[in-house]
Design a protein around this motif. Structure first.
Motif, PDB file in Angstrom:
ATOM      1  N   GLY A  69      57.854  36.511  19.849  1.00  0.00           N
ATOM      2  CA  GLY A  69      58.458  35.766  21.076  1.00  0.00           C
ATOM      3  C   GLY A  69      57.419  35.071  21.799  1.00  0.00           C
ATOM      4  O   GLY A  69      57.535  34.045  22.613  1.00  0.00           O
ATOM      5  N   TRP A  70      56.291  35.999  21.977  1.00  0.00           N
ATOM      6  CA  TRP A  70      55.030  35.479  22.656  1.00  0.00           C
ATOM      7  C   TRP A  70      53.962  35.601  21.650  1.00  0.00           C
ATOM      8  O   TRP A  70      53.769  36.278  20.971  1.00  0.00           O
ATOM      9  CB  TRP A  70      54.838  36.369  23.754  1.00  0.00           C
ATOM     10  N   VAL A  71      53.222  34.417  21.440  1.00  0.00           N
ATOM     11  CA  VAL A  71      52.209  34.058  20.532  1.00  0.00           C
ATOM     12  C   VAL A  71      50.996  34.536  21.176  1.00  0.00           C
ATOM     13  O   VAL A  71      50.548  34.402  22.185  1.00  0.00           O
ATOM     14  CB  VAL A  71      52.226  32.753  19.965  1.00  0.00           C
ATOM     15  N   PRO A  72      49.894  34.892  20.360  1.00  0.00           N
ATOM     16  CA  PRO A  72      48.362  35.345  20.630  1.00  0.00           C
ATOM     17  C   PRO A  72      47.881  34.253  21.642  1.00  0.00           C
ATOM     18  O   PRO A  72      47.951  33.021  21.309  1.00  0.00           O
ATOM     19  CB  PRO A  72      47.897  35.345  19.346  1.00  0.00           C
ATOM     20  N   GLY A  73      47.466  34.587  22.894  1.00  0.00           N
ATOM     21  CA  GLY A  73      46.893  33.706  23.684  1.00  0.00           C
ATOM     22  C   GLY A  73      47.924  33.074  24.590  1.00  0.00           C
ATOM     23  O   GLY A  73      47.450  32.726  25.798  1.00  0.00           O
TER      24      GLY A  73
END
Length: 253
Positions: free
Chosen positions: A31-35
């Motif tokens: 749901g939230w990607v790396p970075g």
């Protein structure tokens, strides 16, 4: 008399734990990607209907688990490799049956292998440490004044078996997760557990593991360790099979 079975206690979840779990799920499912930058504390507090202090505590847990990191003046961001730098299980006695099963399956795999190796690599010093832990648990069962914490002695027993394996990584891993494993041992060594015979049954299983290690019989040590974990799980209402810890590639025991 057959040992009575105690049921795990469902402990109320703190708000910060619930918020942290929701945020962790969002990260781990993409749901939230790396970075990517997380919403602000104020935004998250409004979404979850909790205070900023609760959100701050939840974020601190995510940082400790290596899932996010802070940038001065910029906010909190998802780590490049979420969770790669940390390993932690849920704190306390697992409330849900599948969580308890996960804990016992991990114990079954790790501790059975440690006992098997300990039987092959044992030294007099290592055996003495295991015997000391057994004696400490005996003292608790016998009601010796000042005998201390039975669950703590139980932890010490399994750590001593791991040390006897001669593999420092096995020993360090079991020491690292021993605090988490301890929650699964607490009901056995509670006053009710001692009075109902759960602790004495567990101690008999410990002694079987120790005797197999002393005898230098790896297969018997592994089997005794498996039986102990399976029985410990059953005492808390969790059904396991020793086959979970069976060697791979059809290897004979």
């Amino acid at each position: 008399m057959a040992a009575a079975r105690l049921q795990p206690i469902n402990r109320p979840q703190r708000l910060s734990d619930a918020v942290g779990a929701a945020l962790e799920k969002r990260i781990r499912t993409g749901g939230w990607v790396p970075g990517e930058r997380l919403p602000t504390e104020a935004q998250l507090g409004a979404q979850f209907a909790v205070s900023r202090a609760v959100v701050r505590e939840a974020i601190a847990r995510l940082k400790a688990d290596g899932l996010v990191h802070s940038r001065q003046g910029a906010g909190v961001f998802v780590a490049a490799r979420p969770g790669a730098a940390a390993f932690r299980m849920s704190a306390g006695t697992p409330a849900a049956g599948h969580d308890a099963r996960d804990v016992f399956e991990l114990r079954l795999i790790v501790e059975a292998a440690a006992a098997e190796r300990a039987a092959a690599q044992r030294t007099p010093e290592a055996l003495a440490r295991i015997a000391d832990a057994l004696a400490a648990m005996d003292a608790v069962l016998d009601g010796v004044a000042g005998s201390g914490d039975g669950a703590g002695a139980d932890d010490a027993f399994h750590c001593a078996v791991a040390a006897a394996s001669g593999n420092p990584l096995i020993h360090r891993f079991i020491e690292f997760v021993s605090q988490e494993f301890s929650a699964s041992r607490q009901p056995t060594w509670s006053r009710d557990g001692v009075d109902c015979g759960l602790a004495r049954a567990s101690q008999g299983e410990h002694r079987a593991v120790f005797e197999a290690i002393v005898a230098g019989d790896p297969a018997a040590a592994r089997a005794a360790a498996e039986q102990h974990i399976v029985s410990a799980a059953a005492r808390l209402g969790v059904a396991l099979s020793p086959q979970v810890a069976a060697p791979i590639d059809g290897e004979e025991r």
